[in-house]
Scaffold this active site. Structure first.
Site, mmCIF file in Angstrom:
data_model
loop_
_atom_site.group_PDB
_atom_site.id
_atom_site.type_symbol
_atom_site.label_atom_id
_atom_site.label_comp_id
_atom_site.label_asym_id
_atom_site.label_seq_id
_atom_site.Cartn_x
_atom_site.Cartn_y
_atom_site.Cartn_z
ATOM 1 N N ASP A 24 0.831 -1.208 0.000
ATOM 2 C CA ASP A 24 0.000 0.000 0.000
ATOM 3 C C ASP A 24 0.870 1.265 0.000
ATOM 4 O OD1 ASP A 24 -2.310 1.431 -0.025
ATOM 5 O OD2 ASP A 24 -2.775 1.149 2.094
ATOM 6 N N HIS A 41 2.640 3.530 -8.994
ATOM 7 C CA HIS A 41 2.519 2.082 -9.248
ATOM 8 C C HIS A 41 3.773 1.569 -9.954
ATOM 9 C CE1 HIS A 41 -1.430 2.055 -7.627
ATOM 10 N NE2 HIS A 41 -2.001 2.738 -8.607
ATOM 11 N N LEU A 135 11.456 -20.268 -5.193
ATOM 12 C CA LEU A 135 10.532 -19.305 -4.561
ATOM 13 C C LEU A 135 9.188 -19.390 -5.279
ATOM 14 C CD1 LEU A 135 9.886 -16.805 -2.727
ATOM 15 C CD2 LEU A 135 10.694 -15.378 -4.611
HETATM 16 C C1 FPP Z 1 -1.985 0.041 -3.410
HETATM 17 O O1 FPP Z 1 -1.506 1.375 -3.318
HETATM 18 C C2 FPP Z 1 -1.407 -0.607 -4.573
HETATM 19 C C3 FPP Z 1 -2.108 -1.165 -5.616
HETATM 20 C C4 FPP Z 1 -3.582 -1.172 -5.676
HETATM 21 C C5 FPP Z 1 -1.430 -1.739 -6.778
HETATM 22 C C6 FPP Z 1 -0.230 -2.576 -6.481
HETATM 23 C C7 FPP Z 1 0.572 -2.663 -7.696
HETATM 24 C C8 FPP Z 1 1.906 -2.617 -7.752
HETATM 25 C C9 FPP Z 1 2.817 -2.601 -6.577
HETATM 26 C C10 FPP Z 1 2.521 -2.545 -9.083
HETATM 27 C C11 FPP Z 1 3.089 -3.713 -9.735
HETATM 28 C C12 FPP Z 1 2.774 -5.050 -9.222
HETATM 29 C C13 FPP Z 1 3.221 -6.172 -9.821
HETATM 30 C C14 FPP Z 1 2.925 -7.493 -9.210
HETATM 31 C C15 FPP Z 1 4.016 -6.117 -11.081
HETATM 32 P P1 FPP Z 1 -2.551 2.562 -3.438
HETATM 33 O O2 FPP Z 1 -2.674 2.939 -4.862
HETATM 34 O O3 FPP Z 1 -3.840 2.185 -2.769
HETATM 35 O O4 FPP Z 1 -1.812 3.677 -2.634
HETATM 36 P P2 FPP Z 1 -2.487 4.858 -1.784
HETATM 37 O O5 FPP Z 1 -3.126 4.202 -0.575
HETATM 38 O O6 FPP Z 1 -1.325 5.700 -1.402
HETATM 39 O O7 FPP Z 1 -3.474 5.552 -2.663
#
Ligand code: FPP
Length: 257
Positions: A24, A41, A135
Site C-alpha cells: 500500500d 505504481h 521461490l
Molecule cells: C496500493 O496502493 C497498490 C495497488 C492497488 C497496486 C499494487 C501494484 C503494484 C505494486 C505494481 C506492480 C505489481 C506487480 C505485481 C508487477 P494505493 O494505490 O492504494 O496507494 P495509496 O493508498 O497511497 O493511494
C-alpha cells in the site's frame, strides 16, 4: 498447532517460509512528488523486484503479493487501465528472468475478470515456471479473501450435491484444502506498508495464525533494510497457535536448570 494447519514447514523457524504483503502507498508516494498515481505504481513494481530478490537471498520459500483486489476494479478507469498495462509490461519483461532464478509464478483471484491478453500471459507465465520451486511467487489479482472462501464453500456444496461428500464432513480441514494456495505452507508473516492497520479482504482464511507487521513506509520506499527489520521482528515473536508458552517449551528445554 490446531489440526489442519499448514504452518512453517521445514527450514529455519526464524525465517518466515511464506510472507504475504499488502503493497500500500503507491498513490501517496506519487502524490507527494506531484506526479500521477501511475508513477507510484511503476515505482511499486520496482519495489516488487527488490522484494523478490530479498526473498531469494534470505531463503523465503513463498511470497504472496496483493497486486489488485476484487474491489480495485472500481477505481478511476484510467488508473485501472494503467495498472493493466503495467501488469502486461511486467509479465512481458520479467518472466524469463524469474524463470532463470528458479521462481514459480502463480496467480490467485477471479482470473475471468481480466482481458484475454492478460489471462494468456498469466497462463504462459504459470506454465513456463511450473517446474521451479526455489521461490513460489503468488500474485493476488482481482482477489478477495471473502470471495476465496465463498468459492471454496461453493465447491464443497457441489460435492455434497453430487453425493460425493456428507455435510458432516465439512470442517475446517475440508475448507482449508479448497481455498487458494492450499498446497503451500500458510503465511508466517503478513506485512502491510502505507500506515493502515487492516487486512482489507486479503487472505482471510490463510492469515488466521499469521504474525502481522505494519509499517508507515510507503510501498515504493521498501528496500532490503526495511524487509530485514520485519524479519528481525518476526524472529522475536513467540507463535503459540492457541497453546500456552509452557506447552511450547516443555521443562528443561532451553532452561538453565
Ligand atoms: C496500493 O496502493 C497498490 C495497488 C492497488 C497496486 C499494487 C501494484 C503494484 C505494486 C505494481 C506492480 C505489481 C506487480 C505485481 C508487477 P494505493 O494505490 O492504494 O496507494 P495509496 O493508498 O497511497 O493511494
Amino acid at each position: 498447532m490446531p489440526s489442519g494447519e499448514r504452518a512453517g514447514g521445514a527450514g529455519n523457524a526464524l525465517v518466515p517460509q511464506h510472507i504475504a504483503i499488502i503493497m500500500d502507498g503507491n498513490g501517496r508516494w506519487a502524490q507527494a512528488r506531484h506526479r500521477p498515481r501511475l508513477i507510484g505504481h511503476r515505482a511499486g513494481a520496482r519495489a516488487v523486484k527488490r522484494c523478490v530478490e530479498f526473498c531469494l537471498r534470505r531463503g523465503v520459500g513463498a511470497l504472496t503479493l496483493f497486486a489488485f483486489s476484487s474491489e480495485n476494479w472500481e477505481r478511476p478507469t484510467d488508473e485501472v487501465s494503467g495498472l493493466m498495462k503495467l501488469f502486461i509490461g511486467a509479465l512481458d519483461r520479467e518472466v524469463d528472468e524469474l524463470h532463470r532464478l528458479g521462481v514459480r509464478l502463480r496467480f490467485i483471484g477471479e482470473r475471468e475478470r481480466f482481458a484475454a491478453s492478460i489471462r494468456e500471459r498469466m497462463q504462459h507465465a504459470e506454465t513456463r515456471t511450473a517446474g521451479n520451486a526455489r521461490l513460489h511467487l503468488n500474485i493476488a489479482a482481482s482477489y478477495g479473501g471473502r470471495q476465496d472462501i465463498a468459492r471454496a464453500a461453493r465447491e464443497l456444496a457441489g460435492e455434497v450435491a453430487a453425493g460425493r461428500l456428507q455435510p458432516e464432513q465439512i470442517d475446517a480441514a475440508a475448507l482449508a484444502q479448497r481455498v487458494a494456495l492450499s498446497d503451500l505452507p500458510l503465511p508466517d508473516l503478513f506485512i502491510r506498508t502505507g500506515g493502515e492497520l487492516r487486512i482489507s479482504n486479503f487472505l482471510l482464511w490463510q492469515l488466521a495464525y499469521t504474525e502481522l507487521w505494519f509499517t508507515d513506509a510507503l510501498w515504493p520506499e521498501v528496500d532490503a533494510a526495511l524487509l530485514q527489520t520485519a524479519l528481525d521482528d518476526f524472529a522475536r515473536r513467540e507463535r503459540r497457535f492457541g497453546l500456552t508458552s509452557a506447552q511450547l517449551r516443555p521443562m528443561g528445554e532451553g532452561s538453565q536448570a
